[in-house]
Enzyme design. Sequence first.
Site, PDB file in Angstrom:
ATOM      1  N   LYS A  70       0.841  -1.204   0.000  1.00 57.75           N
ATOM      2  CA  LYS A  70       0.000   0.000   0.000  1.00 57.75           C
ATOM      3  C   LYS A  70       0.880   1.260   0.000  1.00 57.75           C
ATOM      4  O   LYS A  70       0.656   2.183  -0.789  1.00 57.75           O
ATOM      5  CB  LYS A  70      -0.940  -0.001   1.216  1.00 57.75           C
ATOM      6  CG  LYS A  70      -2.055  -1.041   1.102  1.00 57.75           C
ATOM      7  CD  LYS A  70      -2.856  -1.219   2.388  1.00 57.75           C
ATOM      8  CE  LYS A  70      -3.864  -2.352   2.238  1.00 57.75           C
ATOM      9  NZ  LYS A  70      -4.613  -2.646   3.461  1.00 57.75           N
TER      10      LYS A  70
ATOM     11  N   GLN B 270      -4.235  -0.677   9.509  1.00 61.85           N
ATOM     12  CA  GLN B 270      -4.343  -2.057   9.024  1.00 61.85           C
ATOM     13  C   GLN B 270      -4.995  -2.946  10.084  1.00 61.85           C
ATOM     14  O   GLN B 270      -4.642  -2.899  11.268  1.00 61.85           O
ATOM     15  CB  GLN B 270      -2.947  -2.582   8.651  1.00 61.85           C
ATOM     16  CG  GLN B 270      -2.926  -3.972   8.054  1.00 61.85           C
ATOM     17  CD  GLN B 270      -3.535  -4.049   6.652  1.00 61.85           C
ATOM     18  OE1 GLN B 270      -3.749  -3.045   5.985  1.00 61.85           O
ATOM     19  NE2 GLN B 270      -3.828  -5.250   6.206  1.00 61.85           N
TER      20      GLN B 270
ATOM     21  N   ASP C  84     -10.719   3.625   4.079  1.00 63.30           N
ATOM     22  CA  ASP C  84     -11.175   2.234   4.171  1.00 63.30           C
ATOM     23  C   ASP C  84     -12.702   2.150   4.114  1.00 63.30           C
ATOM     24  O   ASP C  84     -13.249   1.046   4.007  1.00 63.30           O
ATOM     25  CB  ASP C  84     -10.748   1.669   5.538  1.00 63.30           C
ATOM     26  CG  ASP C  84      -9.697   0.589   5.407  1.00 63.30           C
ATOM     27  OD1 ASP C  84      -9.573   0.015   4.330  1.00 63.30           O
ATOM     28  OD2 ASP C  84      -9.018   0.337   6.418  1.00 63.30           O
TER      29      ASP C  84
HETATM   30  N1  GUN Z   1      -6.906  -6.089   6.482  1.00 64.92           N
HETATM   31  C1  GUN Z   1      -7.302  -6.855   5.446  1.00 64.92           C
HETATM   32  N2  GUN Z   1      -7.998  -6.122   4.556  1.00 64.92           N
HETATM   33  C2  GUN Z   1      -8.041  -4.873   5.027  1.00 64.92           C
HETATM   34  C3  GUN Z   1      -8.601  -3.654   4.549  1.00 64.92           C
HETATM   35  O1  GUN Z   1      -9.221  -3.583   3.486  1.00 64.92           O
HETATM   36  N3  GUN Z   1      -8.414  -2.566   5.342  1.00 64.92           N
HETATM   37  C4  GUN Z   1      -7.750  -2.623   6.528  1.00 64.92           C
HETATM   38  N4  GUN Z   1      -7.633  -1.500   7.237  1.00 64.92           N
HETATM   39  N5  GUN Z   1      -7.215  -3.729   7.003  1.00 64.92           N
HETATM   40  C5  GUN Z   1      -7.357  -4.842   6.254  1.00 64.92           C
END
Ligand code: GUN
Length: 299
Positions: free
Chosen positions: A53, A97, A120
């Site tokens: 990311k 995350q 998100d």
């Molecule tokens: N962990 C797995 N997928 C995601 C996501 O789309 N966003 C976040 N913040 N954590 C994750």
Amino acid sequence: MTTVIDGKQVAASVIDAVKTASQALTEQTGVKTGLAVVIVGNDPASHAYVSSKSKMAKECGFTSVQHTLPEETTQAELAALVQTLNKDESLHGILVQLPLPKHFNSEAIIQSILPEKDVDGLHVVNAGKLATGDLDGGLVSCTPAGAMVFVKRTHGEDLSGLNAVVIGRSNLFGKPMAQLLLAANATVTVAHSRTKDLASVCRSADILVAAVGRPEMVKADWVKPGATVIDVGINRIAAPEKGEGKSRLVGDVAFDECAKVAAVITPVPGGVGPMTIAMLMANTVIAAYRKAGKAAPKF
Ligand code: GUN
């Protein structure tokens, strides 16, 4: 002939559009799009996701900030970091995350992110905007937004008259996916572990979206001939045929057999997966446009 969607290619086209939009914003307003990604603890899979990311944000020309915090970080320390990032004018998106280590109240952290920076799409304000059909005012969770790009590129913007079945009812995916399909006029059923005769419910779907976390659960006789099948599952299973102790990734859909029945299908890996990061970048540039008082691009 069955079409197998190339998620990498579609994601690359979204990323190109994000780069163009981000450059245009800088040229017009001097604003550089900024994303902060926060990770707590030592989970190797989460570290891999977060690195990709942060790296993609840089590739898009964003200010990319990563905060890597130790497992022992307290709720108060993480909450304080979120407040600092909320106030930072150079950052338009904040992603914490998940999952956080067990001692955290994750929900409290997620809800403390400013809704306009919640790239998100997990804040109740963003979930509420989606639920009320306000697709242009909030931010939509990245994986459903990515899956929806596939649906729209296959069926167009208007899904009137089409039956969609989403298997899975999570806040992160199933619920927002169902709402996106509904907003596009599909007739939507949300199926889950308590659904009676899941196979026959699925067989009614023109658009079948699987997000259950059960390897290869959806079989060929669950798929309506000519359907579009979107597989959101990512499951690691043993692959002794590749050698002792080896594993491979599979989705929630038994791909080979379902591909013979579906008209359009996404593979795992290489389907929805690459779209999640692309839509995160899209949400971040959308947030930056809004902050600058400009009409946000659509992806
Ligand atoms: N962990 C797995 N997928 C995601 C996501 O789309 N966003 C976040 N913040 N954590 C994750």
